[in-house]
Design a protein around this motif. Structure first.
Motif, short mmCIF file in Angstrom:
data_model
loop_
_atom_site.label_atom_id
_atom_site.label_comp_id
_atom_site.label_asym_id
_atom_site.label_seq_id
_atom_site.Cartn_x
_atom_site.Cartn_y
_atom_site.Cartn_z
N TRP A 146 0.86 -1.18 0.00
CA TRP A 146 0.00 0.00 0.00
C TRP A 146 0.89 1.23 0.00
O TRP A 146 1.94 1.24 0.64
CB TRP A 146 -0.88 0.03 1.24
N VAL A 147 0.48 2.27 -0.72
CA VAL A 147 1.19 3.55 -0.69
C VAL A 147 0.22 4.64 -0.32
O VAL A 147 -0.98 4.55 -0.58
CB VAL A 147 1.88 3.87 -2.04
N THR A 148 0.74 5.69 0.30
CA THR A 148 -0.09 6.81 0.71
C THR A 148 0.68 8.10 0.47
O THR A 148 1.90 8.10 0.33
CB THR A 148 -0.52 6.67 2.19
N SER A 149 -0.04 9.20 0.43
CA SER A 149 0.55 10.50 0.15
C SER A 149 -0.23 11.59 0.88
O SER A 149 -1.45 11.67 0.73
CB SER A 149 0.51 10.78 -1.36
N PRO A 150 0.45 12.44 1.65
CA PRO A 150 -0.27 13.53 2.32
C PRO A 150 -0.91 14.48 1.30
O PRO A 150 -1.97 15.05 1.57
CB PRO A 150 0.81 14.24 3.14
N GLU A 151 -0.28 14.65 0.15
CA GLU A 151 -0.86 15.53 -0.88
C GLU A 151 -2.16 14.94 -1.42
O GLU A 151 -3.12 15.67 -1.66
CB GLU A 151 0.15 15.74 -2.02
N LEU A 152 -2.17 13.62 -1.63
CA LEU A 152 -3.40 12.97 -2.08
C LEU A 152 -4.48 13.13 -1.03
O LEU A 152 -5.62 13.49 -1.34
CB LEU A 152 -3.16 11.49 -2.38
N ASP A 153 -4.13 12.88 0.24
CA ASP A 153 -5.11 13.02 1.33
C ASP A 153 -5.75 14.41 1.30
O ASP A 153 -6.97 14.55 1.35
CB ASP A 153 -4.44 12.80 2.69
N GLY A 154 -4.91 15.45 1.19
CA GLY A 154 -5.41 16.82 1.20
C GLY A 154 -6.28 17.15 -0.01
O GLY A 154 -7.25 17.89 0.10
N SER A 155 -5.92 16.58 -1.17
CA SER A 155 -6.71 16.86 -2.37
C SER A 155 -8.08 16.18 -2.33
O SER A 155 -9.01 16.63 -2.98
CB SER A 155 -5.94 16.43 -3.63
N ILE A 156 -8.20 15.12 -1.57
CA ILE A 156 -9.49 14.43 -1.44
C ILE A 156 -10.34 15.07 -0.34
O ILE A 156 -11.53 15.33 -0.53
CB ILE A 156 -9.29 12.93 -1.13
N THR A 157 -9.74 15.34 0.81
CA THR A 157 -10.51 15.89 1.94
C THR A 157 -10.79 17.37 1.80
O THR A 157 -11.73 17.88 2.41
CB THR A 157 -9.76 15.68 3.27
N LEU A 158 -9.98 18.08 1.03
CA LEU A 158 -10.12 19.53 0.86
C LEU A 158 -10.16 20.25 2.20
O LEU A 158 -10.80 21.30 2.34
CB LEU A 158 -11.37 19.87 0.03
N ASP A 159 -9.52 19.66 3.21
CA ASP A 159 -9.49 20.20 4.58
C ASP A 159 -10.89 20.36 5.19
O ASP A 159 -11.08 21.14 6.12
CB ASP A 159 -8.74 21.53 4.63
N LEU A 160 -11.87 19.61 4.67
CA LEU A 160 -13.22 19.63 5.24
C LEU A 160 -13.39 18.55 6.31
O LEU A 160 -14.29 18.62 7.12
CB LEU A 160 -14.27 19.42 4.14
#
Length: 193
Positions: A146-160
């Motif tokens: 599995w791979v993860t990325s903080p940038e991907l997380d932020g682009s999905i959650t939009l800080d909501l």
């Protein structure tokens, strides 16, 4: 007689102190004190309580609505449950943890991995409810990368909301572990389970 009364009073005081000390640190799940503006710092912090309340759903529409960036949802297995403990007090806002995985197309996963703003690192998902881990095939002996990325997380959650997302290129799966996820079109309206 006075000595016996003093002994009883001391015993009662000792019991009260023990009860007070025993009640410290039992105010609820780990995430309760971390909740701030509808967010929990670590969605996996409540995994122990989740294993008792996580009922797997295969319903695609709630997942599709919350995570449109992952493309078509070919299949999914997920659960949603309230964080916190029912205290019997006046009801208030409740954080909802939504955790599971979706299978999408190979081209969707490739596009996510090819993003120029993403720094992907290998990371093993932890703290998942047992039912979700079992459904996703995440066991101590599994070799899935599995791979993860903080940038991907932020682009999905939009800080909501709070969320972490893991990709598996081999199976075209996206594992999600979120608290109060909303779709981008919801504009900040929190929709639970």
């Amino acid at each position: 007689m006075r000595r016996q009364g003093a002994t009883v009073a001391r015993s009662a005081a000792a019991v009260a102190v023990l009860l007070l000390v025993a009640s410290c640190g039992t105010s609820g799940p780990e995430g309760r004190d971390q909740a701030s503006a509808g967010r929990v710092a670590d969605p996996s912090a409540s995994a122990r309580s989740a294993s008792r309340t996580c009922e797997i759903s295969e319903e695609k529409e709630p997942v599709r609505a919350r995570f449109p960036a992952f493309g078509e949802v070919l299949s999914t297995r997920w659960c949603a449950f309230a964080l916190g403990v029912d205290t019997g007090r006046v009801p208030g806002p409740t954080d909802t943890r939504v955790v599971g995985y979706l299978e999408t197309s190979a081209s969707a996963v490739e596009a996510l991995l090819a993003r120029s703003d993403g720094t992907f690192e290998e990371a093993r998902p932890t703290g998942l409810p047992e039912a979700v881990a079992r459904a996703a095939g995440i066991t101590p002996s599994s070799t899935t990368t599995w791979v993860t990325s903080p940038e991907l997380d932020g682009s999905i959650t939009l800080d909501l909301y709070t969320g972490r997302f893991y990709l598996d290129e081999e199976t075209n799966r996206v594992l999600f572990d979120t608290v109060n996820p909303v779709g981008p079109e919801d504009g900040g309206v929190v929709v639970g389970g």
